[in-house]
Design an enzyme around this catalytic site. Structure first.
Site, PDB file in Angstrom:
ATOM      1  N   HIS A 295       0.839  -1.202   0.000  1.00 30.04           N
ATOM      2  CA  HIS A 295       0.000   0.000   0.000  1.00 30.04           C
ATOM      3  C   HIS A 295       0.871   1.247   0.000  1.00 30.04           C
ATOM      4  CE1 HIS A 295      -4.229  -1.562   1.278  1.00 30.04           C
ATOM      5  NE2 HIS A 295      -3.667  -2.336   0.373  1.00 30.04           N
TER       6      HIS A 295
ATOM      7  N   TYR B 294      -9.256   5.641   7.338  1.00 30.48           N
ATOM      8  CA  TYR B 294      -9.406   5.974   8.760  1.00 30.48           C
ATOM      9  C   TYR B 294     -10.391   7.137   8.835  1.00 30.48           C
ATOM     10  CZ  TYR B 294      -5.177   3.261   9.883  1.00 30.48           C
ATOM     11  OH  TYR B 294      -4.247   2.261  10.054  1.00 30.48           O
TER      12      TYR B 294
ATOM     13  N   PRO C 214      -4.609   0.625  18.798  1.00 33.84           N
ATOM     14  CA  PRO C 214      -4.311   0.094  17.462  1.00 33.84           C
ATOM     15  C   PRO C 214      -4.323   1.124  16.329  1.00 33.84           C
ATOM     16  CG  PRO C 214      -6.510  -0.570  18.176  1.00 33.84           C
ATOM     17  CD  PRO C 214      -5.860   0.073  19.352  1.00 33.84           C
TER      18      PRO C 214
ATOM     19  N   LYS D  62       0.662  -0.030  15.076  1.00 34.70           N
ATOM     20  CA  LYS D  62       2.039  -0.150  15.552  1.00 34.70           C
ATOM     21  C   LYS D  62       2.311  -1.393  16.416  1.00 34.70           C
ATOM     22  CE  LYS D  62       3.972   3.282  13.719  1.00 34.70           C
ATOM     23  NZ  LYS D  62       3.686   2.637  12.453  1.00 34.70           N
TER      24      LYS D  62
ATOM     25  N   TYR E 267       3.767   6.553  10.350  1.00 37.45           N
ATOM     26  CA  TYR E 267       2.906   5.405  10.023  1.00 37.45           C
ATOM     27  C   TYR E 267       3.731   4.277   9.397  1.00 37.45           C
ATOM     28  CZ  TYR E 267      -1.235   2.818   8.559  1.00 37.45           C
ATOM     29  OH  TYR E 267      -2.193   1.842   8.396  1.00 37.45           O
TER      30      TYR E 267
HETATM   31  P1  FAD Z   1       0.827 -11.703  21.732  1.00 42.31           P
HETATM   32  O1  FAD Z   1       0.417 -11.744  20.320  1.00 42.31           O
HETATM   33  O2  FAD Z   1      -0.181 -11.336  22.761  1.00 42.31           O
HETATM   34  O3  FAD Z   1       1.436 -13.117  22.075  1.00 42.31           O
HETATM   35  C1  FAD Z   1       1.701 -13.532  23.399  1.00 42.31           C
HETATM   36  C2  FAD Z   1       1.626 -15.038  23.485  1.00 42.31           C
HETATM   37  O4  FAD Z   1       1.966 -15.436  24.802  1.00 42.31           O
HETATM   38  C3  FAD Z   1       0.217 -15.566  23.232  1.00 42.31           C
HETATM   39  O5  FAD Z   1       0.261 -16.591  22.270  1.00 42.31           O
HETATM   40  C4  FAD Z   1      -0.252 -16.036  24.575  1.00 42.31           C
HETATM   41  O6  FAD Z   1      -1.152 -17.140  24.495  1.00 42.31           O
HETATM   42  C5  FAD Z   1       1.057 -16.420  25.240  1.00 42.31           C
HETATM   43  N1  FAD Z   1       0.999 -16.378  26.709  1.00 42.31           N
HETATM   44  C6  FAD Z   1       0.360 -15.486  27.498  1.00 42.31           C
HETATM   45  N2  FAD Z   1       0.534 -15.781  28.779  1.00 42.31           N
HETATM   46  C7  FAD Z   1       1.312 -16.876  28.826  1.00 42.31           C
HETATM   47  C8  FAD Z   1       1.836 -17.657  29.871  1.00 42.31           C
HETATM   48  N3  FAD Z   1       1.576 -17.355  31.159  1.00 42.31           N
HETATM   49  N4  FAD Z   1       2.596 -18.727  29.581  1.00 42.31           N
HETATM   50  C9  FAD Z   1       2.873 -19.048  28.288  1.00 42.31           C
HETATM   51  N5  FAD Z   1       2.397 -18.343  27.240  1.00 42.31           N
HETATM   52  C10 FAD Z   1       1.615 -17.277  27.506  1.00 42.31           C
HETATM   53  N6  FAD Z   1      -2.292  -4.299  16.673  1.00 42.31           N
HETATM   54  C11 FAD Z   1      -2.440  -3.628  15.567  1.00 42.31           C
HETATM   55  O7  FAD Z   1      -1.457  -3.060  15.092  1.00 42.31           O
HETATM   56  N7  FAD Z   1      -3.662  -3.621  14.928  1.00 42.31           N
HETATM   57  C12 FAD Z   1      -4.761  -4.288  15.434  1.00 42.31           C
HETATM   58  O8  FAD Z   1      -5.830  -4.270  14.862  1.00 42.31           O
HETATM   59  C13 FAD Z   1      -4.633  -4.960  16.625  1.00 42.31           C
HETATM   60  N8  FAD Z   1      -5.697  -5.613  17.172  1.00 42.31           N
HETATM   61  C14 FAD Z   1      -5.526  -6.248  18.372  1.00 42.31           C
HETATM   62  C15 FAD Z   1      -6.606  -6.908  18.969  1.00 42.31           C
HETATM   63  C16 FAD Z   1      -6.457  -7.541  20.219  1.00 42.31           C
HETATM   64  C17 FAD Z   1      -7.641  -8.234  20.876  1.00 42.31           C
HETATM   65  C18 FAD Z   1      -5.198  -7.524  20.862  1.00 42.31           C
HETATM   66  C19 FAD Z   1      -5.012  -8.206  22.210  1.00 42.31           C
HETATM   67  C20 FAD Z   1      -4.124  -6.896  20.227  1.00 42.31           C
HETATM   68  C21 FAD Z   1      -4.269  -6.252  18.994  1.00 42.31           C
HETATM   69  N9  FAD Z   1      -3.204  -5.603  18.353  1.00 42.31           N
HETATM   70  C22 FAD Z   1      -3.361  -4.956  17.214  1.00 42.31           C
HETATM   71  C23 FAD Z   1      -1.896  -5.606  18.888  1.00 42.31           C
HETATM   72  C24 FAD Z   1      -1.031  -6.701  18.247  1.00 42.31           C
HETATM   73  O9  FAD Z   1      -1.816  -7.795  17.904  1.00 42.31           O
HETATM   74  C25 FAD Z   1      -0.002  -7.034  19.275  1.00 42.31           C
HETATM   75  O10 FAD Z   1       0.802  -5.890  19.473  1.00 42.31           O
HETATM   76  C26 FAD Z   1       0.849  -8.254  18.917  1.00 42.31           C
HETATM   77  O11 FAD Z   1       0.069  -9.408  18.971  1.00 42.31           O
HETATM   78  C27 FAD Z   1       2.000  -8.373  19.905  1.00 42.31           C
HETATM   79  O12 FAD Z   1       2.635  -9.598  19.750  1.00 42.31           O
HETATM   80  P2  FAD Z   1       3.270 -10.343  20.981  1.00 42.31           P
HETATM   81  O13 FAD Z   1       3.878 -11.562  20.418  1.00 42.31           O
HETATM   82  O14 FAD Z   1       4.082  -9.391  21.763  1.00 42.31           O
HETATM   83  O15 FAD Z   1       2.047 -10.705  21.947  1.00 42.31           O
HETATM   84  C1  DHB Z   2      -5.734  -2.998  11.030  1.00 41.27           C
HETATM   85  C2  DHB Z   2      -5.654  -2.686  12.342  1.00 41.27           C
HETATM   86  C3  DHB Z   2      -5.180  -1.466  12.711  1.00 41.27           C
HETATM   87  O1  DHB Z   2      -5.063  -1.145  13.990  1.00 41.27           O
HETATM   88  C4  DHB Z   2      -4.787  -0.529  11.794  1.00 41.27           C
HETATM   89  O2  DHB Z   2      -4.373   0.689  12.206  1.00 41.27           O
HETATM   90  C5  DHB Z   2      -4.869  -0.842  10.480  1.00 41.27           C
HETATM   91  C6  DHB Z   2      -5.334  -2.087  10.103  1.00 41.27           C
HETATM   92  C7  DHB Z   2      -6.273  -4.307  10.627  1.00 41.27           C
HETATM   93  O3  DHB Z   2      -6.604  -5.113  11.498  1.00 41.27           O
HETATM   94  O4  DHB Z   2      -6.393  -4.556   9.432  1.00 41.27           O
END
Ligand code: FAD
Ligand code: DHB
Length: 387
Positions: free
Chosen positions: A72, A196, A288, A292, A380
């Protein structure tokens, strides 16, 4: 059992760190509380910065991403129906890749050769300021892993950050009075690029996963239940927040996923306690709006992997000593940008007429100022603070 590194959590942060370490010959096991299918079932982020794309290349996990991901060149901002396109390519010569977190996770799981222990319950971290070890329960049996370092990649609700003595961590937090209700649907996206939209009724985002699958969000009160929203109610609300031409073009269908995500800004400092390092959502949360969260998780583990490799291969502790300060500088820039995008585009219950005029002025300034647009585009697509 003994490994050089125990990684807690098989989200994108844990899986990427595990992959970078295994490619460098560092022995790292991942322990994850949930099953692999459960991890793959979570629908989250969708936008990758160039740095995250490059990291997928380095992880040798990028073949499908390059084939199926969508490049994009800009985004559309809309304010009460008035639209302005931010053209990243023209403004700063950079792009983003639309490729879902689910697919990133699947690809990283696919290339991993070392062990991942799924469905590990009651994970506990011990002797973080001495010789660390980790315990967990699986199939009713308790296991122990001794290691040199632990990487806490277990998300916001994980055990790693909670294992650090309270007095050793400083936390910074802002909770927003709203969440995002997201719907995934097998219909073509309403537009080529993400939209957005600020509207008096609340924020809306038109995103996508592919040419045939779309992801839409609307701002809802923080305590809203997804079950209170029928598909029809969601589509009506989304249409009401978009400009008339976009609302008209929207292709709706049965939702294949619907969930509410709360919005929060959070940072814990420092990111190291003894032999434990925090990375990704375990260390920080962004709302979100700026896309980021996933990208920050990726840049954290890129730095952590380099630091750990330096430690094991070059026998130098300089990288692990510098890790926390190095990544916090980037984290706070992403926190600032995500807070700013959130503040510009959402409606706040406490915002009066003055605040709304300020939001409008901010949008008008952006629409009229190339410098302001470049700043948005740079943030961004990803501020680079180290290479
Ligand atoms: P996570 O993806 O949370 O992974 C952590 C892992 O650790 C999980 O698999 C979990 O099961 C595991 N875990 C937890 N506790 C334990 C434990 N005690 N023992 C062993 N394992 C454990 N970001 C965006 O940019 N856009 C979005 O639209 C967006 N939507 C989101 C929606 C939701 C509901 C959430 C929660 C987050 C969203 N985010 C979004 C943020 C983005 O998804 C996260 O920043 C990203 O997943 C971070 O990755 P991570 O690996 O640090 O954590
Ligand atoms: C999506 C989520 C976001 O937070 C964003 O800023 C852009 C896209 C997505 O889930 O596609």
């Amino acid at each position: 059992m003994r490994h050089q590194v125990v990684i807690v959590g098989a989200g994108p942060a844990g899986l990427m760190l595990g992959r970078l370490l295994e490619l460098a010959g560092v022995d790292a096991v991942i322990i994850e509380r949930k099953s692999a299918d459960y991890v793959l079932g979570r629908i989250r982020a969708g936008v990758l910065e160039q740095g995250s794309v490059a990291l997928m290349d380095r992880a040798q996990a990028s073949q499908r991403m390059h084939a199926e991901g969508l490049i994009h060149h800009g985004i559309e901002l809309s304010f009460d129906g008035d639209s302005h396109r931010i053209d990243f390519s023209e403004l700063i010569g950079r792009q983003v890749m639309v490729y879902g977190q689910t697919e990133v996770t699947r690809d990283l799981m696919g290339v991993r050769e070392a062990t991942t222990i799924y469905e590990a319950e009651d994970v506990a971290l011990h002797d973080l300021d001495g010789r660390p070890w980790v315990t967990y329960t699986k199939d009713g049996q308790t296991h122990r892993i001794d290691c040199d370092f632990i990487a806490g990649c277990d998300g916001y609700h994980g055990v790693a950050r909670q294992s650090v003595p309270q007095q050793a961590l400083t936390t910074f937090e802002r909770v927003y009075p709203f969440g995002w209700l997201g719907v995934l649907v097998d219909r073509p996206p309403v537009a080529d690029e993400l939209i957005y939209a600020h509207h008096q009724r609340g924020f809306a985002l038109c995103s996508q996963r592919s040419h045939s699958r779309s992801r839409y969000y609307v701002q809802v009160p923080a305590d809203e239940q997804a079950s209170a929203w029928s598909d029809d109610r969601f589509w009506d609300e989304l249409r009401a927040r978009l400009d008339p031409a976009t609302a008209e073009a929207l292709q709706t269908g049965p939702s294949i996923e619907k969930s509410v995500a709360p919005l929060r800004s959070f940072v814990a400092e420092p990111l190291r306690f003894g032999s434990l390092f925090l990375a990704g959502d375990a260390a920080h949360i962004v709302p979100p709006t700026g896309a980021k969260g996933l990208n920050l998780a990726m840049s954290d583990v890129a730095a952590l992997a380099d630091a750990l490799i330096e430690n094991f291969v070059e026998k130098s502790a300089a990288g692990i000593d510098a890790y926390s300060a190095k990544v916090l500088s980037r984290i706070w820039k992403a926190e600032r940008f995500s807070w700013w995008m959130t503040t510009l585009l959402h409606t706040f219950p406490e915002t009066g007429a003055f605040g709304r005029r300020i939001q409008r002025a901010e949008f008008d300034y952006l629409a009229g100022s190339r410098v302001a647009q470049q700043s948005l585009a740079e943030n961004y697509t990803g501020v680079v603070t180290w290479e």
